[in-house]
Design a protein around this motif. Structure first.
Motif, PDB file in Angstrom:
ATOM      1  N   GLY A 101      -7.425   4.693  -1.753  1.00 50.61           N
ATOM      2  CA  GLY A 101      -6.435   3.686  -1.428  1.00 50.61           C
ATOM      3  C   GLY A 101      -5.566   3.399  -2.654  1.00 50.61           C
ATOM      4  N   ARG A 102      -4.288   3.189  -2.438  1.00 52.60           N
ATOM      5  CA  ARG A 102      -3.363   2.923  -3.544  1.00 52.60           C
ATOM      6  C   ARG A 102      -2.631   1.620  -3.259  1.00 52.60           C
ATOM      7  NH1 ARG A 102      -2.689   8.232  -1.885  1.00 52.60           N
ATOM      8  NH2 ARG A 102      -3.534   9.805  -3.314  1.00 52.60           N
ATOM      9  N   ILE A 103      -2.873   0.628  -4.096  1.00 52.56           N
ATOM     10  CA  ILE A 103      -2.240  -0.680  -3.927  1.00 52.56           C
ATOM     11  C   ILE A 103      -1.474  -1.018  -5.200  1.00 52.56           C
ATOM     12  CG2 ILE A 103      -2.592  -3.134  -3.481  1.00 52.56           C
ATOM     13  CD1 ILE A 103      -5.166  -2.441  -2.056  1.00 52.56           C
TER      14      ILE A 103
ATOM     15  N   TRP B 186       3.571   7.809  -5.296  1.00 55.85           N
ATOM     16  CA  TRP B 186       2.727   7.027  -6.208  1.00 55.85           C
ATOM     17  C   TRP B 186       2.857   7.532  -7.642  1.00 55.85           C
ATOM     18  CZ3 TRP B 186       0.180   2.582  -5.881  1.00 55.85           C
ATOM     19  CH2 TRP B 186      -0.901   2.314  -6.731  1.00 55.85           C
TER      20      TRP B 186
ATOM     21  N   ASP C 126     -10.302  -0.071   0.494  1.00 54.20           N
ATOM     22  CA  ASP C 126      -9.279  -1.102   0.681  1.00 54.20           C
ATOM     23  C   ASP C 126      -8.951  -1.269   2.166  1.00 54.20           C
ATOM     24  OD1 ASP C 126      -8.099   1.451   0.709  1.00 54.20           O
ATOM     25  OD2 ASP C 126      -6.119   0.619   0.337  1.00 54.20           O
TER      26      ASP C 126
ATOM     27  N   ARG D 126       0.853  -1.188   0.000  1.00 51.00           N
ATOM     28  CA  ARG D 126       0.000   0.000   0.000  1.00 51.00           C
ATOM     29  C   ARG D 126       0.887   1.235   0.000  1.00 51.00           C
ATOM     30  NH1 ARG D 126      -3.505  -3.513   2.697  1.00 51.00           N
ATOM     31  NH2 ARG D 126      -5.688  -3.306   2.057  1.00 51.00           N
TER      32      ARG D 126
END
Length: 570
Positions: free
Chosen positions: A538-540, A254, A557, A247
């Protein structure tokens, strides 16, 4: 919690599960720090946080596509009166622990009493509100409550069920690392190396595989959790293919740091997940049990000195919106301006005892975005002077001549917290405040925050779309004096307690929202935390073989979403 559940009795699967997801595959996740326990249900030790979601089950399970609705899991049926003064559960006859033994009423009753008296602090409150716990049939158990609290009937269905026989003759609260609790969940701990890794294997004989609530869940054959020194090392391991998913909490990273070969080739995919949950609170919390943080003017000054606009631009490229209240990004957030309507009526009995900003509205101070932030520091110094602190020989001193100095306690594995603290302390130094940063290992950090042995520290508290009993644990007056609660700031405010009481006894969603908005005003105007930025997405980043359903839960998430609902597919 309010109204009727969203899903009919004959639903096929949860909305955010894929009932046709294939089983198989192995993934590796990464944690920072270390662990010295595999029992997530006691106060002692550091535990891989994922275990709570993978190895044990409760009587009922939560649908993350609704604010707060439960469906039968270990329990096949639930009976509850309109006033919710009691609740009765009947166990499924097929429910089994991982060793094949049946889950019994005796296991349920033992679990609730043991967790409530010897378990982690998060389980104590419910036990204190149970008047009687009795077996009413071969597979039935009834909880009768001693207080009027409509959420208790739901909470009674959400405690982990452990196997009583496993702990015969053992001290549950002092479990060693070899005392791995036996659960009924889909995964079992199949191997581990202390402080290095834990391996969880999907139980091929898992009893609940055909339940509609469990269809399409827990699809990976094996989940390994490796431990690393810090997040930078985790990222390098992920780039090298040693970790399957991570994550990312930094928007700037990102956007700019995922151009390594495995990402550009398509072996790694970036997935963004929007959510509808409240922001919660993230920031540096001040321990009001200690001077000078017991003075709201000092706390306001320290919030004003935090140069958010500059720090946000420096560390995230300015991409992260600031947390403006404990429930921002949701309908539960306080509305700007003066309190009105039902919110004002709830707060009115406490008028005259409330801090500035509660009734008239509170807005976080803004900096000018420059490194110096002169206007903000001038205001902060003015507040300090009102609180009795004046500049003498370049230092802020009180009437006794004592210089203002305090320590920020940080977990050494959390490098981003250190970066924020370094920028923050530069501003405090300009004000004449001496600040030390105390970096400690994870075990020491857990112990010191559990006993409130800090001046200021990092604080992250997530929030639900249906806040309830946990609010007592987060900032209730009683929790301020009990070790191991989440009331790190030491809030002791009768108005806060009253808003939580009102929230829990609300009969309608509208009444609950009004109480939550009033609570939100009290918390943000309490000036307990120097807020950072919120995470609305959310960043996965993950290997291409990891897939997820198209329908996303409203909670986004969450911690249980990936291991529970994703699957592996070449």
């Amino acid at each position: 919690m309010y109204g009727a559940p969203q899903l009919p009795p004959d639903f096929v699967s949860l909305p955010h599960a894929n009932p046709d997801a294939p089983k198989g595959g192995k993934i590796t996740l990464a944690n920072t720090g270390s662990f010295d326990s595999l029992n997530p249900y006691i106060q002692k030790g550091n535990v891989p946080w994922q275990l709570r979601f993978l190895t044990h089950e409760s009587l009922m399970g939560r649908n993350r596509s609704e604010p707060f609705a439960l469906y039968g899991l270990l329990a096949e049926s639930i009976e509850v009166p309109d006033d919710r003064s009691w609740v009765e559960f009947t166990l499924r006859p097929e429910a089994r622990f991982s060793d094949g033994s049946p889950v019994t009423v005796e296991d349920v009753m033992w679990s609730y009493e043991t967790l409530g008296t010897e378990g982690h602090g998060r389980y104590r409150s419910l036990w204190g509100q149970i008047e009687t716990l009795e077996q009413t049939g071969p597979r039935s158990v009834k909880f009768t409550f001693n207080t009027e609290n409509r959420e208790l009937a739901l909470l009674a269905g959400m405690r982990p069920i452990l196997q009583k026989a496993q702990w015969a003759g053992k001290d549950f609260a002092a479990a060693t690392i070899n005392d791995v609790p036996i659960g009924s969940g889909a995964y079992v701990v199949s191997d581990f190396e202390a402080a290095r890794n834990v391996v969880l294997t999907r139980n091929p004989d898992y009893w609940g595989a055909d339940l509609n609530f469990m269809k399409g869940t827990f699809n990976f054959d094996e989940i390994t959790i490796d431990f690393y020194g810090d997040q930078d090392v985790v990222f390098e391991a992920f780039k090298a293919g040693e970790v399957s998913a991570i994550r990312e909490f930094n928007a700037d990273a990102w956007a700019n740091q995922y151009d390594f070969p495995r990402a550009t080739s398509g072996d790694v995919i970036k997935t963004e997940v929007k959510h509808q949950k409240p922001s919660g609170i993230t920031g540096f919390v001040m321990n009001t049990r200690r001077a000078p943080f017991d003075d709201w003017r000092v706390r306001e000054a320290l919030i004003t000195a935090f140069n958010f606009e500059y720090i946000n631009d420096t560390l995230t490229g300015g991409a992260q919106p600031r947390i403006t209240s404990y429930f921002s990004n949701s309908p539960l957030a306080m509305e700007p301006g003066p309190a009105k309507g039902a919110v004002a009526a709830l707060l009115a009995p406490f008028n005259g005892k409330l801090l500035p900003g509660v009734m008239e509205g509170y807005t976080l101070p803004e900096s000018d975005g420059t490194l110096r932030n002169r206007r903000g520091l001038r205001r902060a110094l003015g507040l300090m002077e009102e609180a009795g602190w004046t500049t003498q020989d370049g230092k802020l001193r009180n009437a006794d001549g004592t210089a203002m100095a305090f320590t920020i306690l940080l977990d050494q594995q959390r490098t981003e917290d250190r970066a924020i603290a370094d920028l923050y302390t530069q501003a405090l130094d300009q004000m004449g405040i001496t600040v030390d940063i105390d970096l400690v290992d994870g075990a020491q950090y857990t112990e010191r925050t559990a006993t409130y042995d800090f001046d200021m520290t990092y604080h992250r508290r997530a929030m639900s779309l249906s806040p309830g009993n946990e609010q007592y644990f987060y900032w209730g007056s009683k929790a301020a004096d009990e070790d191991g609660t989440r009331n790190l700031m030491g809030a002791k405010d009768p108005a806060i307690d009253a808003m939580i009481d009102t929230m829990l006894n609300a009969r309608t969603r509208e009444d609950s929202i009004a109480a939550t908005r009033a609570l939100d005003r009290l918390l943000i105007s309490g000036r307990y935390v120097v807020p950072f930025w919120q995470f609305t997405t959310g960043r996965i980043a993950h290997v291409a073989q990891m897939r997820h359903p198209e329908v996303l839960p409203i909670y986004g998430d969450g911690p249980d979403w990936m291991p529970q609902f994703w699957w592996y597919q070449e």
